[in-house]
Design a protein around this motif. Structure first.
Motif, short mmCIF file in Angstrom:
data_model
loop_
_atom_site.label_atom_id
_atom_site.label_comp_id
_atom_site.label_asym_id
_atom_site.label_seq_id
_atom_site.Cartn_x
_atom_site.Cartn_y
_atom_site.Cartn_z
N VAL A 1 0.36 -0.93 -0.05
CA VAL A 1 0.07 -0.47 -0.24
C VAL A 1 1.05 0.73 0.37
N LEU A 2 1.67 1.25 0.38
CA LEU A 2 2.84 2.65 0.72
C LEU A 2 3.02 2.64 -0.65
N LEU A 3 3.73 1.62 -1.32
CA LEU A 3 4.66 1.50 -3.31
C LEU A 3 3.01 2.23 -3.18
N GLY A 4 2.12 1.55 -3.09
CA GLY A 4 1.25 1.80 -3.87
C GLY A 4 0.56 3.46 -4.30
N PHE A 5 0.88 4.27 -2.96
CA PHE A 5 0.18 5.92 -2.78
C PHE A 5 1.63 6.65 -3.72
N PHE A 6 3.28 6.00 -3.49
CA PHE A 6 3.67 6.47 -4.04
C PHE A 6 3.36 6.10 -5.54
N GLY A 7 3.14 5.50 -5.86
CA GLY A 7 2.56 5.77 -7.38
C GLY A 7 2.02 6.08 -7.41
N LEU A 8 0.65 6.39 -6.73
CA LEU A 8 -0.54 6.85 -7.43
C LEU A 8 -0.15 8.69 -7.76
N GLY A 9 1.05 9.09 -6.76
CA GLY A 9 1.75 10.11 -6.60
C GLY A 9 2.28 10.34 -7.88
N ALA A 10 2.93 9.49 -8.27
CA ALA A 10 4.14 9.64 -9.30
C ALA A 10 2.83 9.49 -10.38
N VAL A 11 1.53 8.87 -10.34
CA VAL A 11 0.76 9.11 -11.73
C VAL A 11 0.20 10.73 -11.82
N GLY A 12 0.25 11.28 -10.77
CA GLY A 12 -0.54 12.81 -10.13
C GLY A 12 0.50 13.45 -11.11
N GLY A 13 1.78 13.02 -10.70
CA GLY A 13 2.53 14.27 -10.98
C GLY A 13 2.78 13.90 -12.42
N ALA A 14 2.99 12.83 -13.47
CA ALA A 14 3.25 12.50 -14.57
C ALA A 14 1.78 13.05 -15.41
N LEU A 15 0.47 13.23 -14.78
CA LEU A 15 -0.48 13.86 -15.38
C LEU A 15 -0.68 15.69 -15.35
N GLY A 16 -0.18 16.06 -14.27
CA GLY A 16 0.78 17.53 -14.17
C GLY A 16 1.24 17.73 -15.11
N SER A 17 2.17 17.02 -15.40
CA SER A 17 4.20 17.27 -15.78
C SER A 17 3.60 18.35 -16.75
N GLY A 18 2.67 17.68 -17.71
CA GLY A 18 3.23 18.86 -19.17
C GLY A 18 2.00 20.41 -18.70
N TRP A 19 0.94 20.35 -17.89
CA TRP A 19 0.67 21.50 -17.29
C TRP A 19 1.61 22.59 -17.04
N LEU A 20 2.07 21.45 -15.89
CA LEU A 20 3.17 22.69 -15.76
C LEU A 20 4.34 22.82 -15.82
N ARG A 21 4.97 21.84 -17.86
CA ARG A 21 5.73 22.93 -17.97
C ARG A 21 5.78 23.66 -19.24
N GLN A 22 3.96 23.90 -19.17
CA GLN A 22 3.54 25.09 -20.33
C GLN A 22 4.01 26.16 -19.47
N ARG A 23 4.12 26.26 -17.73
CA ARG A 23 3.99 27.47 -17.49
C ARG A 23 5.10 27.61 -16.24
N LEU A 24 6.08 26.26 -16.67
CA LEU A 24 7.34 26.70 -14.96
C LEU A 24 8.82 26.26 -16.37
N SER A 25 9.83 26.91 -16.28
CA SER A 25 10.86 26.02 -16.81
C SER A 25 10.99 25.06 -16.33
N SER A 26 12.20 23.90 -16.98
CA SER A 26 12.47 22.85 -16.48
C SER A 26 13.17 23.07 -15.38
N GLU A 27 13.98 24.42 -15.74
CA GLU A 27 14.77 23.93 -14.11
C GLU A 27 13.93 24.76 -12.82
N SER A 28 12.85 25.46 -13.27
CA SER A 28 11.65 25.39 -11.95
C SER A 28 11.02 24.01 -11.44
N LEU A 29 10.52 23.48 -12.67
CA LEU A 29 9.83 21.83 -12.29
C LEU A 29 11.03 21.39 -11.77
N VAL A 30 12.30 21.11 -11.83
CA VAL A 30 12.79 20.70 -11.42
C VAL A 30 13.06 21.14 -8.97
#
Length: 562
Positions: A272-301
């Motif tokens: 379950v712990l690994l699962g929630f870590f993965g769920l957060g990663a899915v959310g990060g992947a889904l939001g990365s495109g939106w973030l990439r349009q608004r932030l530079s690579s440096e700001s994202l990292v």
């Protein structure tokens, strides 16, 4: 026109943005890879829990992750050279077949009751070897499946696919281990390779034909290392990603101990712990495109590093499962946003001829740091507990924010690395073969006195480009009798290497050629000379006249290797 004095061409128009999943082959490979990822994560849960059940220490438990990460550091450069020089599809098929066979051996050893801690580490190490061979070919193949404009989304989708599996696979793995033992988890992983192998077997990649012979493996590895070493944007990614990987490795490495010692759970809790870590990663992947349009690579990292640091620190101090799950979800989002950003930047900073090797070196930096980090945090946990290990990791991530001020990531969105394709065979009175060499090139530049400071600055960049693309012994000389005359000189081992050197020039290099052209004297064109270096003695000709072909043959001195 010689490629030594190229005229710049306008960059090709960027392809229209498309959804990567609209590309049939990418969609098929993505689905099959996600199924394989499920199997791999189920196997990982089984291996970690089996080590725990075998009475392994905290250090041995952490070494389970190290055993799968270490081969990536050791073999990635070799695998990247293979992927750039061979059919990437076939490389992936070989890797998948190898991992299937090792997974079957892992399942058999577990079922027969002959598993030991070191046998477990050995077999997981072999699976890591298969991963090391597969990964550069797979990641480089994404650029063969989708247009460049869709590459960031494709990389994010790959991360999302893995983390969808991560969000469910570990919990499912915990159930499978609890119900059928680790052997069942290992067998499921073996079966998970079959679908991807079937998709790869049917794929007919549409790649440009290879016009030149393949590089020897050692030469190809050297060319990849040289390209990365002479490419400042990629070098910065390597340093930053290694530091991030070192610290980030603590979270998955300490997860079994968090489940057992901090939140007082078992195999299912660990899943379950690994699962929630993965769920957060899915959310990060889904939001990365939106973030990439608004932030530079440096700001994202930077944002991702802060999120992972907060998640790791909270996980280390919270005995309450809900708080720990939320912290791990935050850490998972930071994990995937940072690593996908690094990956995209490496791919978009590398031309296609060397992209697998660049990715391989990136993997060596990240996973080598993760392997060392897992071992280091295992020792810390063994002596001082998982809480301190996670807090040390958070401190390293915060320190990485300071490093980002010194080594910020460069923007790569507008970098055009398509080849200029300006090479034309020059007129030559002496016939040459691909192996003829060494080849010495001199280029005369006539520069007015007032332009010399700017010329020297431009030539410093030219030196980097030449050396990056394979030139040796680059020098710049000034004529003492004619102070406006500057002579650029470099050499390459063979005529074939000279052709490769010229074909590697990209549109991103064109501004340097434009700068040099503007600084030369009016109506002055560079004078290019191509010479074959020759011995003056110790050749077995005994005074007879040499023919043109003999003059063009490679040198026979064994100390002058190609």
């Amino acid at each position: 026109m010689s490629a030594d004095a190229p005229a710049s061409s306008p960059p090709s128009a960027a392809p229209a943005p498309v959804s990567p999943l609209s590309v049939p082959i990418f969609r098929a490979v993505w689905v099959a890879s996600m199924a394989s990822n499920f199997g791999g994560l189920i196997q990982s849960v089984g291996a970690s829990w089996m080590m725990t059940s075998l009475g392994g220490s905290a250090e041995m438990i952490a070494l389970v992750q190290t055993s799968t990460s270490l081969p990536i550091m050791l073999l990635s450069m070799w695998a990247g050279a293979m992927a750039d020089n061979l059919d990437r599809r076939k490389v992936m098929l070989v890797a998948q077949t190898f991992m299937l066979l090792v997974s079957l051996a892992l399942a058999a050893a577990a079922w027969l009751g002959i598993m030991t801690p070191w046998l477990l580490l050995s077999l997981t190490f072999l699976i890591g070897c298969g991963t090391a061979l597969n990964s550069p070919a797979w990641q480089a193949s994404v650029g063969d499946m989708v247009p460049r404009a869709a590459l960031p989304n494709a990389v994010a989708l790959n991360s999302m696919g893995f983390n969808i599996a991560r969000s469910v696979g570990p919990a499912l793995g915990g159930l499978i281990v609890a119900a059928g033992g680790a052997a069942a988890a290992f067998m499921i992983n073996a079966l998970s390779y079959v679908g991807l192998m079937g998709v790869l077997a049917r794929w007919a990649p549409d790649v440009p034909p290879r016009l030149l012979p393949r590089e020897k493996l050692g030469v190809a590895m050297g060319a990849g290392l040289r390209y990365v070493a002479m490419s400042p944007p990629i070098l910065r990614i390597m340093v930053r990603s290694a530091l991030f990987g070192l610290a980030a490795s603590a979270v998955p490495a300490m997860m079994p101990l968090v489940a057992r010692d901090i939140v007082q759970g078992g195999a299912f809790t660990y899943g379950v712990l690994l699962g929630f870590f993965g769920l957060g990663a899915v959310g990060g992947a889904l939001g990365s495109g939106w973030l990439r349009q608004r932030l530079s690579s440096e700001s994202l990292v930077r944002l991702a590093s802060a999120a992972l640091a907060a998640g790791a620190a909270t996980t280390g101090i919270s005995p309450y499962l809900p708080i720990t799950l939320a912290a791990l979800a935050l850490a998972g989002a930071g994990w995937v946003v940072a690593l996908s950003t690094f990956n995209v930047n490496v791919q978009m900073s590398s031309p296609r001829w060397v992209v697998a090797r660049s990715l391989a070196i990136y993997q060596m930096a990240v996973f080598g740091a993760m392997a060392g980090g897992s071992w280091m945090f295992g020792i810390i946990a063994q002596d001082h507990g998982a809480v301190l290990a996670l807090h040390v990791a958070a401190a390293i991530l915060i320190a990485g924010l300071a490093v980002s001020i010194l080594l910020p990531l460069e923007s790569v969105d507008d970098m055009n690395l398509d080849p200029q394709n300006l090479w034309q065979e020059p007129d030559m009175a002496v016939p040459v073969s691909p192996r003829s060499g060494p080849v010495v090139i001199t280029i005369d530049h006539r520069v007015p006195q007032a332009n010399i400071p700017a010329f020297l600055t431009a030539m410093e960049e030219r030196r980097r480009i030449r050396r990056r693309d394979g030139a040796r012994g680059w020098t710049l000389m000034r004529d003492l009798a004619d102070p406006e005359l500057w002579v650029e000189r470099y050499d390459v081992p063979t005529w074939l290497d000279y052709i490769r050197h010229n074909q590697r020039r990209t549109f991103a290099d064109a501004p340097n050629s434009d700068d040099l052209r503007s600084l030369r004297a009016e109506e002055s064109e560079p004078v290019v000379r191509r010479l074959l270096e020759r011995q003056t003695s110790a050749l077995p000709f005994f005074g007879r006249t040499l023919g043109a072909r003999e003059l063009a043959d490679p040198m026979t001195d064994p100390t002058r290797s190609n």
